[in-house]
Scaffold this motif. Structure first.
Motif, PDB file in Angstrom:
ATOM      1  N   VAL A   1       0.682  -1.451   0.104  1.00  0.00           N
ATOM      2  CA  VAL A   1       0.396   0.050   0.044  1.00  0.00           C
ATOM      3  C   VAL A   1       0.866   1.132   0.300  1.00  0.00           C
ATOM      4  CG1 VAL A   1      -2.080   0.766   1.146  1.00  0.00           C
ATOM      5  CG2 VAL A   1      -1.458  -1.400   0.897  1.00  0.00           C
ATOM      6  N   SER A   2       0.350   2.067  -1.049  1.00  0.00           N
ATOM      7  CA  SER A   2       1.344   3.738  -1.485  1.00  0.00           C
ATOM      8  C   SER A   2       1.184   4.406   0.410  1.00  0.00           C
ATOM      9  CB  SER A   2       1.115   4.211  -2.633  1.00  0.00           C
ATOM     10  OG  SER A   2      -0.495   4.449  -2.345  1.00  0.00           O
ATOM     11  N   ALA A   3       0.491   4.348   0.818  1.00  0.00           N
ATOM     12  CA  ALA A   3       0.203   5.259   1.602  1.00  0.00           C
ATOM     13  C   ALA A   3       0.060   4.795   3.122  1.00  0.00           C
ATOM     14  CB  ALA A   3      -1.103   5.757   1.834  1.00  0.00           C
ATOM     15  N   GLY A   4       1.225   5.479   4.032  1.00  0.00           N
ATOM     16  CA  GLY A   4       2.030   4.944   4.814  1.00  0.00           C
ATOM     17  C   GLY A   4       2.756   3.373   5.219  1.00  0.00           C
ATOM     18  N   ALA A   5       3.009   3.475   3.686  1.00  0.00           N
ATOM     19  CA  ALA A   5       4.660   1.851   4.269  1.00  0.00           C
ATOM     20  C   ALA A   5       5.974   3.480   4.281  1.00  0.00           C
ATOM     21  CB  ALA A   5       4.596   2.419   2.236  1.00  0.00           C
ATOM     22  N   GLU A   6       5.575   4.718   4.255  1.00  0.00           N
ATOM     23  CA  GLU A   6       6.826   5.397   5.438  1.00  0.00           C
ATOM     24  C   GLU A   6       7.296   4.972   6.248  1.00  0.00           C
ATOM     25  OE1 GLU A   6       3.168   7.751   5.459  1.00  0.00           O
ATOM     26  OE2 GLU A   6       3.549   6.764   3.618  1.00  0.00           O
ATOM     27  N   VAL A   7       5.752   4.355   7.359  1.00  0.00           N
ATOM     28  CA  VAL A   7       6.193   3.952   9.263  1.00  0.00           C
ATOM     29  C   VAL A   7       7.114   2.563   8.934  1.00  0.00           C
ATOM     30  CG1 VAL A   7       4.283   3.043  10.671  1.00  0.00           C
ATOM     31  CG2 VAL A   7       3.959   4.984   9.389  1.00  0.00           C
ATOM     32  N   GLU A   8       7.168   1.985   7.855  1.00  0.00           N
ATOM     33  CA  GLU A   8       7.312   0.939   8.113  1.00  0.00           C
ATOM     34  C   GLU A   8       8.443   0.316   7.978  1.00  0.00           C
ATOM     35  OE1 GLU A   8       7.810  -3.914   6.585  1.00  0.00           O
ATOM     36  OE2 GLU A   8       5.559  -2.569   5.586  1.00  0.00           O
ATOM     37  N   TYR A   9       9.252   1.655   6.742  1.00  0.00           N
ATOM     38  CA  TYR A   9      10.300   1.774   6.286  1.00  0.00           C
ATOM     39  C   TYR A   9      10.961   2.191   7.687  1.00  0.00           C
ATOM     40  CZ  TYR A   9       9.721   0.710   1.490  1.00  0.00           C
ATOM     41  OH  TYR A   9       9.666  -0.307   0.839  1.00  0.00           O
ATOM     42  N   LEU A  10      11.003   3.346   7.949  1.00  0.00           N
ATOM     43  CA  LEU A  10      10.603   4.771   8.935  1.00  0.00           C
ATOM     44  C   LEU A  10      10.930   3.779  10.654  1.00  0.00           C
ATOM     45  CD1 LEU A  10      10.052   7.493  11.018  1.00  0.00           C
ATOM     46  CD2 LEU A  10      10.063   5.589  11.961  1.00  0.00           C
ATOM     47  N   LEU A  11      10.234   2.388  11.582  1.00  0.00           N
ATOM     48  CA  LEU A  11      10.782   1.831  12.040  1.00  0.00           C
ATOM     49  C   LEU A  11      12.171   1.008  11.708  1.00  0.00           C
ATOM     50  CD1 LEU A  11       9.614   0.679  14.822  1.00  0.00           C
ATOM     51  CD2 LEU A  11       8.257  -0.861  13.555  1.00  0.00           C
ATOM     52  N   ALA A  12      11.920   0.596  10.479  1.00  0.00           N
ATOM     53  CA  ALA A  12      13.011  -1.076  10.049  1.00  0.00           C
ATOM     54  C   ALA A  12      13.792  -0.395  10.078  1.00  0.00           C
ATOM     55  CB  ALA A  12      12.460  -0.957   8.938  1.00  0.00           C
ATOM     56  N   GLU A  13      14.505   1.666   9.899  1.00  0.00           N
ATOM     57  CA  GLU A  13      15.281   2.040   9.849  1.00  0.00           C
ATOM     58  C   GLU A  13      16.291   2.036  10.774  1.00  0.00           C
ATOM     59  OE1 GLU A  13      18.196   2.868   7.383  1.00  0.00           O
ATOM     60  OE2 GLU A  13      16.704   1.694   5.789  1.00  0.00           O
ATOM     61  N   CYS A  14      15.407   2.860  12.167  1.00  0.00           N
ATOM     62  CA  CYS A  14      15.683   2.759  13.861  1.00  0.00           C
ATOM     63  C   CYS A  14      15.996   1.208  14.070  1.00  0.00           C
ATOM     64  CB  CYS A  14      14.373   3.250  14.223  1.00  0.00           C
ATOM     65  SG  CYS A  14      14.422   5.177  14.145  1.00  0.00           S
ATOM     66  N   VAL A  15      15.151   0.449  13.867  1.00  0.00           N
ATOM     67  CA  VAL A  15      15.197  -1.061  13.982  1.00  0.00           C
ATOM     68  C   VAL A  15      16.818  -1.706  13.977  1.00  0.00           C
ATOM     69  CG1 VAL A  15      15.271  -3.525  14.673  1.00  0.00           C
ATOM     70  CG2 VAL A  15      13.237  -1.906  14.741  1.00  0.00           C
ATOM     71  N   TYR A  16      17.046  -1.471  12.949  1.00  0.00           N
ATOM     72  CA  TYR A  16      18.684  -1.389  12.759  1.00  0.00           C
ATOM     73  C   TYR A  16      19.860  -1.115  13.300  1.00  0.00           C
ATOM     74  CZ  TYR A  16      17.498  -4.416   8.542  1.00  0.00           C
ATOM     75  OH  TYR A  16      16.612  -5.152   7.260  1.00  0.00           O
ATOM     76  N   ALA A  17      19.529   0.186  13.361  1.00  0.00           N
ATOM     77  CA  ALA A  17      20.659   1.266  14.097  1.00  0.00           C
ATOM     78  C   ALA A  17      21.109   0.721  15.404  1.00  0.00           C
ATOM     79  CB  ALA A  17      19.979   2.205  13.609  1.00  0.00           C
TER      80      ALA A  17
END
Length: 304
Positions: free
Chosen positions: A153-169
């Protein structure tokens, strides 16, 4: 408001937005700018967090909370401003629900796109629970919930990306650099080719480093020929190949990485592997805590 925001793991600006847009705010306003939250107000916000964690939109979650706990005429007379002391002292009977509470707070912060709050939540959760309990009880469930809602889903995918980047770090920061690991040769951790779900390997690397087990982590999945050369040149004590999907799990990879004079202990890890198709002498590891225990036992257990 600041104390309520800390309790819920969101920014005060997020609470103001929820109040202004959806009417999920304090029942009492004093003179000036001070805002009073009663117990019912906080109950609604916690219901809203649960709905958000299950994948509801912010508007849907607010509507659900207001339907479950409608405002009453007498509610503004409820007591007390929520004090900071109340936020930092939880009843002993609620201790078992710590992972669920932390998961709700992390999900809410991510959905609010509050980058700083997500970073702080992850750091605090890992520090409080430990790497693998934090991963199993908090981080992985939130990633799964958000991924199920937003994937494709295009709307809201930014949330998953943000969380993933923070988890990696957060997982990298939780991985100590070992001066004197207990194992002489490293454990090579990587994903099978074409596997994108590499985050569990970061969690396992952090957990093993916490036990002073040296690892060699390749976050990006390596092509089969590159993986074979890497194993031959790095001479690891063990190789752990992660697969999250049946489509990526190719048992023939183990034959490729086991060639050569120096033999490494070979492990399959992840839900993608079918035990019936694994070659002989390839050990299938369980969930990450069990995997870390087994790797530690195989490599250094006799010297503990």
């Amino acid at each position: 408001m600041a104390s309520v925001a800390r309790r819920l793991g969101v920014a005060p600006s997020t609470l103001r937005t929820w109040d202004r847009r959806y009417g999920v705010g304090p029942s009492r306003h004093t003179n000036g700018r001070h805002r009073r939250y009663g117990s019912s107000d906080i109950g609604r916000l916690e219901l809203m967090q649960r709905a958000l964690l299950r994948g509801a939109s912010t508007a849907e979650a607010a509507k659900y909370a207001l339907e479950q706990m409608p405002r009453t005429a007498t509610e503004p007379q409820e007591t007390a401003v929520v004090q900071v002391a109340e936020q930092t002292t939880a009843p002993a009977a609620e201790d078992h629900d710590v992972p669920s509470r932390l998961a709700r707070r992390l999900s809410t912060a991510a959905l609010a796109m509050d980058f700083g709050a997500v970073q702080r939540m992850l750091a605090d959760t890992i520090r409080e629970l430990g790497v693998l309990p934090a991963w199993t009880g908090v981080v992985s469930p939130v990633l799964t919930a958000l991924g199920a809602r937003w994937r494709g889903v295009s709307a809201g995918a930014e949330v998953e990306y943000l969380l993933a980047e923070c988890v990696y770090a957060a997982l990298v920061r939780a991985t100590p650099v070992l001066r004197e690991p207990r194992n002489q040769r490293p454990v090579l951790l990587t994903c099978v080719p074409d596997e994108r779900d590499n985050m569990p390997m970061y969690a396992l690397a952090a957990a093993l480093a916490g036990r002073r087990i040296g690892t060699q982590l390749f976050g990006a999945s390596l092509p089969a020929e590159v993986l074979a050369v890497t194993v031959r040149r790095s001479v690891p004590a063990a190789v752990v190949l992660w697969s999250g999907r049946r489509a990526t799990a190719d048992p023939r990879l183990f034959a490729r990485v086991s060639r050569g004079r120096q033999r490494s202990r070979l492990f399959a890890c992840g839900p993608g592997w079918d035990p019936a198709t694994l070659p002989d002498k390839i050990e299938l590891l369980g969930e990450l805590t069990t995997a870390a225990d087994r790797i530690e036992h195989v490599l250094v257990g006799a010297r503990r």
